[in-house]
Design a protein around this motif. Structure first.
Motif, PDB file in Angstrom:
ATOM      1  N   GLY A 171      -7.100  15.722   3.191  1.00 19.41           N
ATOM      2  CA  GLY A 171      -5.825  15.742   3.895  1.00 19.41           C
ATOM      3  C   GLY A 171      -5.950  16.381   5.262  1.00 19.41           C
ATOM      4  O   GLY A 171      -7.024  16.864   5.648  1.00 19.41           O
ATOM      5  N   PRO A 172      -4.852  16.415   5.997  1.00 15.43           N
ATOM      6  CA  PRO A 172      -4.862  17.030   7.329  1.00 15.43           C
ATOM      7  C   PRO A 172      -5.329  18.485   7.250  1.00 15.43           C
ATOM      8  O   PRO A 172      -4.928  19.213   6.347  1.00 15.43           O
ATOM      9  CB  PRO A 172      -3.403  16.947   7.786  1.00 15.43           C
ATOM     10  N   GLU A 173      -6.156  18.851   8.146  1.00 13.83           N
ATOM     11  CA  GLU A 173      -6.651  20.222   8.251  1.00 13.83           C
ATOM     12  C   GLU A 173      -7.318  20.693   6.962  1.00 13.83           C
ATOM     13  O   GLU A 173      -7.265  21.869   6.617  1.00 13.83           O
ATOM     14  CB  GLU A 173      -5.513  21.154   8.654  1.00 13.83           C
ATOM     15  N   GLY A 174      -7.903  19.771   6.193  1.00 12.78           N
ATOM     16  CA  GLY A 174      -8.612  20.138   4.979  1.00 12.78           C
ATOM     17  C   GLY A 174      -7.721  20.511   3.815  1.00 12.78           C
ATOM     18  O   GLY A 174      -8.194  21.051   2.819  1.00 12.78           O
ATOM     19  N   ALA A 175      -6.438  20.236   3.936  1.00 11.28           N
ATOM     20  CA  ALA A 175      -5.499  20.547   2.856  1.00 11.28           C
ATOM     21  C   ALA A 175      -5.726  19.594   1.684  1.00 11.28           C
ATOM     22  O   ALA A 175      -6.765  18.951   1.594  1.00 11.28           O
ATOM     23  CB  ALA A 175      -4.069  20.457   3.369  1.00 11.28           C
TER      24      ALA A 175
ATOM     25  N   TYR B  91       0.833  -1.200   0.000  1.00 12.45           N
ATOM     26  CA  TYR B  91       0.000   0.000   0.000  1.00 12.45           C
ATOM     27  C   TYR B  91       0.865   1.248   0.000  1.00 12.45           C
ATOM     28  O   TYR B  91       2.004   1.229   0.446  1.00 12.45           O
ATOM     29  CB  TYR B  91      -0.895   0.016   1.251  1.00 12.45           C
ATOM     30  N   SER B  92       0.274   2.332  -0.497  1.00 14.00           N
ATOM     31  CA  SER B  92       0.957   3.616  -0.480  1.00 14.00           C
ATOM     32  C   SER B  92      -0.076   4.721  -0.302  1.00 14.00           C
ATOM     33  O   SER B  92      -1.234   4.565  -0.691  1.00 14.00           O
ATOM     34  CB  SER B  92       1.723   3.827  -1.791  1.00 14.00           C
ATOM     35  N   THR B  93       0.345   5.802   0.298  1.00 11.49           N
ATOM     36  CA  THR B  93      -0.498   6.993   0.391  1.00 11.49           C
ATOM     37  C   THR B  93       0.259   8.143  -0.253  1.00 11.49           C
ATOM     38  O   THR B  93       1.482   8.259  -0.084  1.00 11.49           O
ATOM     39  CB  THR B  93      -0.837   7.365   1.851  1.00 11.49           C
ATOM     40  N   ILE B  94      -0.461   8.951  -1.023  1.00 10.82           N
ATOM     41  CA  ILE B  94       0.175  10.085  -1.693  1.00 10.82           C
ATOM     42  C   ILE B  94      -0.728  11.309  -1.604  1.00 10.82           C
ATOM     43  O   ILE B  94      -1.939  11.198  -1.713  1.00 10.82           O
ATOM     44  CB  ILE B  94       0.497   9.774  -3.177  1.00 10.82           C
ATOM     45  N   PRO B  95      -0.120  12.486  -1.405  1.00  8.66           N
ATOM     46  CA  PRO B  95      -0.917  13.707  -1.442  1.00  8.66           C
ATOM     47  C   PRO B  95      -1.256  14.032  -2.889  1.00  8.66           C
ATOM     48  O   PRO B  95      -0.448  13.806  -3.793  1.00  8.66           O
ATOM     49  CB  PRO B  95       0.014  14.761  -0.836  1.00  8.66           C
ATOM     50  N   LEU B  96      -2.459  14.521  -3.116  1.00  9.24           N
ATOM     51  CA  LEU B  96      -2.876  14.902  -4.462  1.00  9.24           C
ATOM     52  C   LEU B  96      -2.901  16.414  -4.586  1.00  9.24           C
ATOM     53  O   LEU B  96      -3.464  17.094  -3.734  1.00  9.24           O
ATOM     54  CB  LEU B  96      -4.260  14.338  -4.777  1.00  9.24           C
ATOM     55  N   LEU B  97      -2.295  16.926  -5.628  1.00 11.05           N
ATOM     56  CA  LEU B  97      -2.356  18.345  -5.927  1.00 11.05           C
ATOM     57  C   LEU B  97      -3.552  18.563  -6.836  1.00 11.05           C
ATOM     58  O   LEU B  97      -3.666  17.912  -7.878  1.00 11.05           O
ATOM     59  CB  LEU B  97      -1.071  18.800  -6.614  1.00 11.05           C
ATOM     60  N   ILE B  98      -4.442  19.436  -6.446  1.00 10.58           N
ATOM     61  CA  ILE B  98      -5.699  19.624  -7.170  1.00 10.58           C
ATOM     62  C   ILE B  98      -5.462  19.896  -8.657  1.00 10.58           C
ATOM     63  O   ILE B  98      -6.159  19.369  -9.507  1.00 10.58           O
ATOM     64  CB  ILE B  98      -6.521  20.767  -6.534  1.00 10.58           C
ATOM     65  N   HIS B  99      -4.456  20.687  -8.985  1.00 16.85           N
ATOM     66  CA  HIS B  99      -4.213  21.032 -10.389  1.00 16.85           C
ATOM     67  C   HIS B  99      -3.548  19.912 -11.187  1.00 16.85           C
ATOM     68  O   HIS B  99      -3.410  20.030 -12.400  1.00 16.85           O
ATOM     69  CB  HIS B  99      -3.377  22.313 -10.482  1.00 16.85           C
ATOM     70  N   ALA B 100      -3.126  18.822 -10.521  1.00 15.31           N
ATOM     71  CA  ALA B 100      -2.412  17.752 -11.231  1.00 15.31           C
ATOM     72  C   ALA B 100      -2.904  16.363 -10.833  1.00 15.31           C
ATOM     73  O   ALA B 100      -2.183  15.384 -10.997  1.00 15.31           O
ATOM     74  CB  ALA B 100      -0.914  17.872 -10.961  1.00 15.31           C
TER      75      ALA B 100
END
Length: 55
Positions: free
Chosen positions: A39-43, A9-18
């Motif tokens: 994400g944390p704090e609604g990020a 498994y992996s977790t990755i942050p997603l950038l809204i524009h990409a």
């Protein structure tokens, strides 16, 4: 005896524009999207992915 699939498994942050480009790249590497949560704090959202573990 039945063999069970082992997963990694992996977790990755997603950038809204990409988002599409990020998920397409991970998909090319064999990862399957399982869930996306805020994400944390609604990020930026965080994607949870899985793929079969190499034997």
């Amino acid at each position: 005896m039945t063999q069970h699939t082992r997963w990694e498994y992996s977790t990755i942050p997603l950038l809204i524009h990409a988002t599409k480009q990020i998920l397409d790249q991970w998909g090319e590497d064999g990862w399957e999207l399982v869930a996306v949560i805020p994400g944390p704090e609604g990020a930026n959202p965080v994607a949870y992915l899985k793929r079969p573990k190499a034997a």
